[in-house]
Design a protein around this motif. Sequence first.
Motif, PDB file in Angstrom:
ATOM      1  N   PHE A   1      -9.061   5.125  -2.421  1.00  0.00           N
ATOM      2  CA  PHE A   1     -10.171   4.860  -1.497  1.00  0.00           C
ATOM      3  C   PHE A   1      -9.685   4.761  -0.040  1.00  0.00           C
ATOM      4  CE2 PHE A   1     -11.256   3.093  -5.652  1.00  0.00           C
ATOM      5  CZ  PHE A   1     -12.386   3.837  -5.947  1.00  0.00           C
ATOM      6  N   LEU A   2      -8.878   5.739   0.343  1.00  0.00           N
ATOM      7  CA  LEU A   2      -8.341   5.838   1.702  1.00  0.00           C
ATOM      8  C   LEU A   2      -8.727   7.183   2.282  1.00  0.00           C
ATOM      9  CD1 LEU A   2      -4.672   4.665   0.963  1.00  0.00           C
ATOM     10  CD2 LEU A   2      -6.479   3.309   2.025  1.00  0.00           C
ATOM     11  N   SER A   3      -8.581   7.330   3.590  1.00  0.00           N
ATOM     12  CA  SER A   3      -8.777   8.646   4.196  1.00  0.00           C
ATOM     13  C   SER A   3      -7.491   9.455   3.983  1.00  0.00           C
ATOM     14  CB  SER A   3      -9.077   8.521   5.687  1.00  0.00           C
ATOM     15  OG  SER A   3      -7.901   8.220   6.408  1.00  0.00           O
TER      16      SER A   3
ATOM     17  N   ARG B   1       0.838  -1.200   0.000  1.00  0.00           N
ATOM     18  CA  ARG B   1       0.000   0.000   0.000  1.00  0.00           C
ATOM     19  C   ARG B   1       0.873   1.252   0.000  1.00  0.00           C
ATOM     20  NH1 ARG B   1      -4.529   0.849  -2.411  1.00  0.00           N
ATOM     21  NH2 ARG B   1      -6.262   0.987  -0.985  1.00  0.00           N
TER      22      ARG B   1
ATOM     23  N   GLN C   1      -8.438   9.837  -2.558  1.00  0.00           N
ATOM     24  CA  GLN C   1      -9.585   9.556  -3.425  1.00  0.00           C
ATOM     25  C   GLN C   1      -9.299   8.399  -4.368  1.00  0.00           C
ATOM     26  OE1 GLN C   1     -10.619  13.244  -5.439  1.00  0.00           O
ATOM     27  NE2 GLN C   1     -12.699  13.014  -4.664  1.00  0.00           N
ATOM     28  N   ARG C   2      -8.152   8.434  -5.009  1.00  0.00           N
ATOM     29  CA  ARG C   2      -7.816   7.402  -6.000  1.00  0.00           C
ATOM     30  C   ARG C   2      -7.687   6.019  -5.382  1.00  0.00           C
ATOM     31  NH1 ARG C   2      -3.360   9.699 -10.296  1.00  0.00           N
ATOM     32  NH2 ARG C   2      -4.383  11.666 -10.761  1.00  0.00           N
TER      33      ARG C   2
END
Length: 83
Positions: free
Chosen positions: A35-37, A13, A32-33
């Motif tokens: 899908f994380l905070s 990651r 955003q890309r």
Amino acid sequence: MPTNLRAIGVTSREMDVLLLVRTGVANAEIAQRLFLSPRTVESHVASLLMKSGTANRTELVDWLASTQAGQDLGHDEIGRGTP
């Protein structure tokens, strides 16, 4: 993932984040890309700075470029995740 990055403990990651940092993408867009905070992205970037011994994103990108891993990573891998 390149062996030298795995050897210093870079996770898959973190590698995803590193590939996007290398392109100049801001943390919010990386979040955003992937899908994380945004906070999770900040943590990954901080971890990458520590593992690479660099002080900021610019040094991190320069460090990556100077490693064999940076030479092995083609532009087609950006945004696709780790090989």
